[in-house]
Design an enzyme around this catalytic site. Structure first.
Site, PDB file in Angstrom:
ATOM      1  CD  GLU A  89      55.421  34.153  54.663  1.00  0.00           C
ATOM      2  OE1 GLU A  89      55.062  33.097  55.186  1.00  0.00           O
ATOM      3  OE2 GLU A  89      54.881  34.642  53.658  1.00  0.00           O
TER       4      GLU A  89
HETATM    5  C1  LIG Z   1      62.457  39.733  49.407  1.00  0.00           C
HETATM    6  C2  LIG Z   1      62.028  40.062  50.786  1.00  0.00           C
HETATM    7  C3  LIG Z   1      60.710  40.373  51.047  1.00  0.00           C
HETATM    8  C4  LIG Z   1      60.303  40.717  52.336  1.00  0.00           C
HETATM    9  N1  LIG Z   1      59.015  41.125  52.553  1.00  0.00           N
HETATM   10  C5  LIG Z   1      58.673  41.587  53.773  1.00  0.00           C
HETATM   11  C6  LIG Z   1      57.392  42.155  54.009  1.00  0.00           C
HETATM   12  O1  LIG Z   1      56.566  42.238  53.107  1.00  0.00           O
HETATM   13  N2  LIG Z   1      57.104  42.601  55.241  1.00  0.00           N
HETATM   14  C7  LIG Z   1      58.010  42.532  56.263  1.00  0.00           C
HETATM   15  O2  LIG Z   1      57.698  42.945  57.369  1.00  0.00           O
HETATM   16  N3  LIG Z   1      59.225  42.007  56.080  1.00  0.00           N
HETATM   17  C8  LIG Z   1      59.582  41.547  54.863  1.00  0.00           C
HETATM   18  N4  LIG Z   1      60.836  41.045  54.667  1.00  0.00           N
HETATM   19  C9  LIG Z   1      61.752  41.034  55.798  1.00  0.00           C
HETATM   20  C10 LIG Z   1      62.108  39.643  56.221  1.00  0.00           C
HETATM   21  O3  LIG Z   1      61.083  39.076  56.951  1.00  0.00           O
HETATM   22  C11 LIG Z   1      63.426  39.767  56.966  1.00  0.00           C
HETATM   23  O4  LIG Z   1      64.387  40.048  55.999  1.00  0.00           O
HETATM   24  C12 LIG Z   1      63.861  38.552  57.631  1.00  0.00           C
HETATM   25  O5  LIG Z   1      63.105  38.403  58.766  1.00  0.00           O
HETATM   26  C13 LIG Z   1      65.348  38.624  57.987  1.00  0.00           C
HETATM   27  O6  LIG Z   1      65.662  39.822  58.629  1.00  0.00           O
HETATM   28  P1  LIG Z   1      67.073  40.531  58.329  1.00  0.00           P
HETATM   29  O7  LIG Z   1      67.300  40.583  56.874  1.00  0.00           O
HETATM   30  O8  LIG Z   1      67.119  41.786  59.090  1.00  0.00           O
HETATM   31  O9  LIG Z   1      68.118  39.490  58.894  1.00  0.00           O
HETATM   32  P2  LIG Z   1      68.797  39.476  60.322  1.00  0.00           P
HETATM   33  O10 LIG Z   1      67.780  39.622  61.393  1.00  0.00           O
HETATM   34  O11 LIG Z   1      69.942  40.399  60.289  1.00  0.00           O
HETATM   35  O12 LIG Z   1      69.296  37.967  60.372  1.00  0.00           O
HETATM   36  C14 LIG Z   1      70.460  37.526  59.685  1.00  0.00           C
HETATM   37  C15 LIG Z   1      70.690  36.061  60.021  1.00  0.00           C
HETATM   38  O13 LIG Z   1      70.831  35.886  61.428  1.00  0.00           O
HETATM   39  C16 LIG Z   1      69.915  34.917  61.893  1.00  0.00           C
HETATM   40  N5  LIG Z   1      69.459  35.298  63.231  1.00  0.00           N
HETATM   41  C17 LIG Z   1      69.016  36.500  63.653  1.00  0.00           C
HETATM   42  N6  LIG Z   1      68.698  36.447  64.951  1.00  0.00           N
HETATM   43  C18 LIG Z   1      68.949  35.185  65.370  1.00  0.00           C
HETATM   44  C19 LIG Z   1      68.828  34.487  66.609  1.00  0.00           C
HETATM   45  N7  LIG Z   1      68.382  35.064  67.705  1.00  0.00           N
HETATM   46  N8  LIG Z   1      69.166  33.189  66.650  1.00  0.00           N
HETATM   47  C20 LIG Z   1      69.619  32.563  65.551  1.00  0.00           C
HETATM   48  N9  LIG Z   1      69.762  33.171  64.365  1.00  0.00           N
HETATM   49  C21 LIG Z   1      69.433  34.455  64.271  1.00  0.00           C
HETATM   50  C22 LIG Z   1      68.775  34.897  60.888  1.00  0.00           C
HETATM   51  O14 LIG Z   1      68.144  33.623  60.869  1.00  0.00           O
HETATM   52  C23 LIG Z   1      69.515  35.177  59.591  1.00  0.00           C
HETATM   53  O15 LIG Z   1      70.018  33.972  59.077  1.00  0.00           O
HETATM   54  C24 LIG Z   1      61.246  40.695  53.388  1.00  0.00           C
HETATM   55  C25 LIG Z   1      62.579  40.354  53.129  1.00  0.00           C
HETATM   56  C26 LIG Z   1      62.973  40.047  51.848  1.00  0.00           C
HETATM   57  C27 LIG Z   1      64.422  39.702  51.621  1.00  0.00           C
END
Ligand SMILES: Cc1cc2nc3c(=O)[nH]c(=O)nc-3n(C[C@H](O)[C@H](O)[C@H](O)COP(=O)(O)OP(=O)(O)OC[C@H]3O[C@@H](n4cnc5c(N)ncnc54)[C@H](O)[C@@H]3O)c2cc1C
Length: 515
Positions: free
Chosen positions: A238
């Site tokens: 989230e």
């Molecule tokens: C258990 C679990 C349940 C989930 N359930 C759902 C769901 O039901 N529906 C859904 O749609 N999604 C879901 N998600 C997805 C979740 O919302 C994303 O995993 C989350 O938004 C992080 O995306 P990512 O893993 O691709 O990380 P990335 O986008 O690769 O980010 C990695 C790190 O970089 C940081 N970062 C990225 N961009 C920036 C920026 N511009 N500035 C500063 N920092 C940045 C992030 O804060 C993070 O710390 C789920 C994820 C998990 C792990």
């Protein structure tokens, strides 16, 4: 596009997508999808209709739900979903065809509410459990002839956890009350998401340290390992915390919460010179007022409780300093500020600390019970001190000439703000050790489980309460005799003493399994 569905020509969208981590995907009977809708039949430049939300029944031709993920080995279902040329009829668009392109607003409105509820509640629950467990274990586990909770380093840590819990739980309850009244506080909900999940993680980390080896050995009698393992999920989902903290809180709040910037932007968009002039005059007055209040004290809205008046005055003045700092940051850095994530994060943090301090004030008034005053006061001071420190860091990092001078001016007259002193912290720790009623008020949602380590801890604490001052003498006897039975015989109530020793031993022991 159009497709033939049950012999009827039907309008809709052909969508392709691929997304990992979808909660409940492996058992889903319906999938909620947000997609960027494009109408190829429109003229160039008008094809993008915007983010659109739809509900798609499962199974569906072209859609595949992949194998299950294991998020930190927790039991809830999660997995990937892929779709290739999945047909989404207009009937499946949330709100119908006339809501095409309005998905972003729907998502933001849902987040504004949802982000303030479940994950902050999880953070607060983790904090409540951590405080209860660390404080309880600190009374049961002895080292060097004393309960470990009596050593200053452990006591200070537990008290600091409880102080933070007072503030975060206040913010959780206050924001939930605001939601109950139908508000959609998107900035406050982002603050809660970051602050409460981070506080939950900090708290469980401290509690794990206090449990020592007991925290590390897995099994039914482990008190915190599941919460410890799962906390990173709340940090990431989230809106991952780093991103939310550094881009969203101040990024959204700067325009939405400012009394004039939105009006100025609208006036520029509408080319309305008169409205722009009025907004700019108002804005200049706002800056001048905040400068005056920063330097000479700010008026308070309403009457704070007498016991917290000093903290409330500081809160009002720091709020003026914060508002002035926001205007200076936006004025001096302009559009660059958005990309300067470290500064934006600090501006968000300062707002968060001021919000938490305000919520402490609200909670103290709402609870109408002076028993928790020492915690309310300590929590406010910690939050105010943190807000002031963030402002100091912010000015030290402004890439603008003269920043030190402006910073020194803006921050003047709050230099007397001091973090909680050790003696105050240790006094709070003693309250936690001796007043189970206060622990119950700070951790009201810790319920009694049917089995397991937490139940053992609760039973041992109850028996230790019945033993009262005899516990110290009993522990000395155990050290001398190395026998529970013999030591218990030396006490006025041997039955109670033996029951306590056995219960305490269950708390300290860990699970073992066949190799
Ligand atoms: C258990 C679990 C349940 C989930 N359930 C759902 C769901 O039901 N529906 C859904 O749609 N999604 C879901 N998600 C997805 C979740 O919302 C994303 O995993 C989350 O938004 C992080 O995306 P990512 O893993 O691709 O990380 P990335 O986008 O690769 O980010 C990695 C790190 O970089 C940081 N970062 C990225 N961009 C920036 C920026 N511009 N500035 C500063 N920092 C940045 C992030 O804060 C993070 O710390 C789920 C994820 C998990 C792990």
């Amino acid at each position: 596009c159009e497709r033939e569905i049950d012999g009827v020509r039907t309008r809709g969208f052909s969508v392709s997508f691929s997304k990992r981590y979808i909660t409940l995907a492996p058992v889903a009977t319906v999938v909620g999808l947000a997609f960027n809708a494009i109408d190829e039949s429109r003229p160039e430049g008008r094809r993008e209709l915007g983010i659109t939300c739809a509900l798609i029944p499962v199974p569906q031709p072209g859609m595949q739900i992949g194998r299950r993920h294991h998020p930190m080995n927790s039991s809830f279902m999660n997995g990937p979903i892929k779709g290739q040329d999945v047909f989404v009829p207009m009937d499946w668009i949330i709100g119908g065809e006339h809501r095409v392109g309005q998905g972003w607003r729907m998502l933001m409105e849902c987040l504004a509410a949802g982000r303030a509820i479940s994950l902050p509640a999880l953070g607060a629950a983790t904090q409540q459990t951590s405080v209860f467990v660390a404080n309880g274990y600190g009374q049961i586990r002895n080292q060097f002839g004393l309960p470990i909770g009596r050593f200053d380093a452990v006591a200070g840590t537990i008290a600091a956890m409880a102080v933070e819990l007072y503030a975060t739980d206040a913010a959780r309850r206050y924001t939930a009350a605001v939601l109950d009244q139908g508000e959609q506080p998107s900035v406050a909900s982002a603050i809660l998401k970051v602050q409460l999940t981070e506080a939950g993680r900090r708290s469980v980390n401290h509690a794990m340290d206090i449990l020592g080896g007991k925290g590390i050995i897995s099994g039914p009698s482990n008190l915190l390992s599941v919460a410890y393992r799962h906390m990173p999920i709340a940090i990431t989902v989230e809106g991952a915390n780093i991103l939310t903290r550094s881009l969203i809180i101040f990024g959204q709040g700067a325009v939405r919460c400012h009394p004039f910037v939105m009006r100025e932007m609208q006036a520029v968009q509408q080319n309305d010179a008169q409205a722009l002039g009025q907004a700019l005059i108002g804005h200049a007055g706002h800056v001048a007022r905040n400068l005056w209040r920063s330097l000479f004290g700010a008026p308070m809205a309403g009457t704070p409780p007498a016991a917290l008046e000093k903290e409330a005055r500081l809160l009002a003045r720091l709020s003026a300093k914060y508002a002035l700092t926001c205007d200076l940051a936006m004025g001096l850095l302009g559009g660059r500020l958005k990309r300067m994530e470290l500064l934006s994060a600090r501006l968000g943090d300062c707002l968060a600390h001021l919000y938490l301090a305000s919520c402490c004030l609200w909670r103290y008034v709402f609870d109408a019970n002076a028993d928790l005053l020492p915690f309310a006061r300590a929590a406010m001071r910690v939050e105010l001190d943190a807000a002031e420190e963030v402002l100091r860091d912010l000015y030290a990092n402004f890439p603008t000439p003269g920043r030190r001078l402006i910073g020194a001016l803006v921050l003047s007259r709050t230099a007397h703000l001091a973090p909680l002193r050790d003696v105050q912290l240790l006094a709070l720790a003693q309250l936690l050790r001796t007043r189970p009623d206060l622990v119950a008020r700070l951790c009201p949602d810790v319920s009694t489980p049917k089995t397991g380590g937490l139940l053992d801890l609760m039973q041992a604490l109850e028996l230790s309460r019945q033993l009262s001052d005899d516990a110290t003498a009993l522990n000395k006897l155990v050290r001398r005799t190395c026998s529970f039975e013999e030591a218990a015989q030396g006490m006025p109530n041997p039955e109670l003493a033996l029951a306590y020793l056995r219960a305490a031993d269950r708390v300290i022991q860990v699970d073992d399994f066949a190799p």
